[in-house]
Design an enzyme around this catalytic site. Sequence first.
Site, PDB file in Angstrom:
ATOM      1  CG  LEU A 101      -6.458  -1.157  -2.266  1.00  0.00           C
ATOM      2  CD1 LEU A 101      -6.579  -1.180  -0.738  1.00  0.00           C
ATOM      3  CD2 LEU A 101      -7.434  -0.145  -2.851  1.00  0.00           C
ATOM      4  CG  ASP A 102      -2.852   3.212  -6.662  1.00  0.00           C
ATOM      5  OD1 ASP A 102      -2.799   2.323  -7.524  1.00  0.00           O
ATOM      6  OD2 ASP A 102      -3.532   4.244  -6.753  1.00  0.00           O
ATOM      7  CE1 TYR A 103       5.505   0.544  -1.387  1.00  0.00           C
ATOM      8  CE2 TYR A 103       5.529   2.947  -1.444  1.00  0.00           C
ATOM      9  CZ  TYR A 103       6.052   1.750  -0.981  1.00  0.00           C
ATOM     10  OH  TYR A 103       7.123   1.748  -0.124  1.00  0.00           O
TER      11      TYR A 103
END
Length: 243
Positions: A101-103
């Site tokens: 999952l993105d930052y």
Amino acid sequence: MERLQKVLAHAGVASRRKSEQLILDGKVRVNGKTIKELGVKVSNSDKIEVEGVQLEKEQKVYHLLYKPRGVISAVSDDKNRKVVTDFFEGIEKRIYPVGRLDYDTSGLLIMTNDGEFANMLTHPKFEIDKTYVARLKGIPEKDDLRKLERGIKLEDGMTAPAKVKLLSGDKKTGKAIVQITIHEGRNRQVRRMFEAIGYPVQKLSREQFAFLTLHGLNAGESRELSAHEVKLLRVLAETGKRV
């Protein structure tokens, strides 16, 4: 089947790069045969020895993490930012995230040390549904959402058809909450899909992975998956059924 150097690294023998060097130096044997080349794949039934010592089979573990925003989906970070494995410091086994999952995206992330299982859940051909809830700048029209339902062209190709539902729209603030379900896993795909129809994502969370949800968890908390849940995920991937 997993690459030999990856198995060695996951077992804690050495880093991936050092494990490769051990193989090239002829210090690794598989089923009694010395391996001196990279690319060899092994299974759980293979007997692996490193410098004459048999590799112990590591017990597989499976966890569901509610990843907070501002955390890297990795086991380490060269900028010393918080990573998802920081939430599992009490676990001795070397675990890693299934996919990412993105930052700046929160939500459901599976953590394991089972490479075969991880590959099964992330490979595009297995088509595991993932459901996200996005807060958008602007309120999309039905025709805009239909573009996502049919599939939309991004710079890396057409997306598969998505399931999209407008949950709410606030004309005063000019914001909307939209639920979207996809089975692909391209980099920042959901954000790019909404940008392609002109509605940038302001906040994003993955709420569901197949039948798994975040029910009962707060951001930063986790739980073990039951044996039944792990088995059902395998069945869903292997049979190609969608949930």
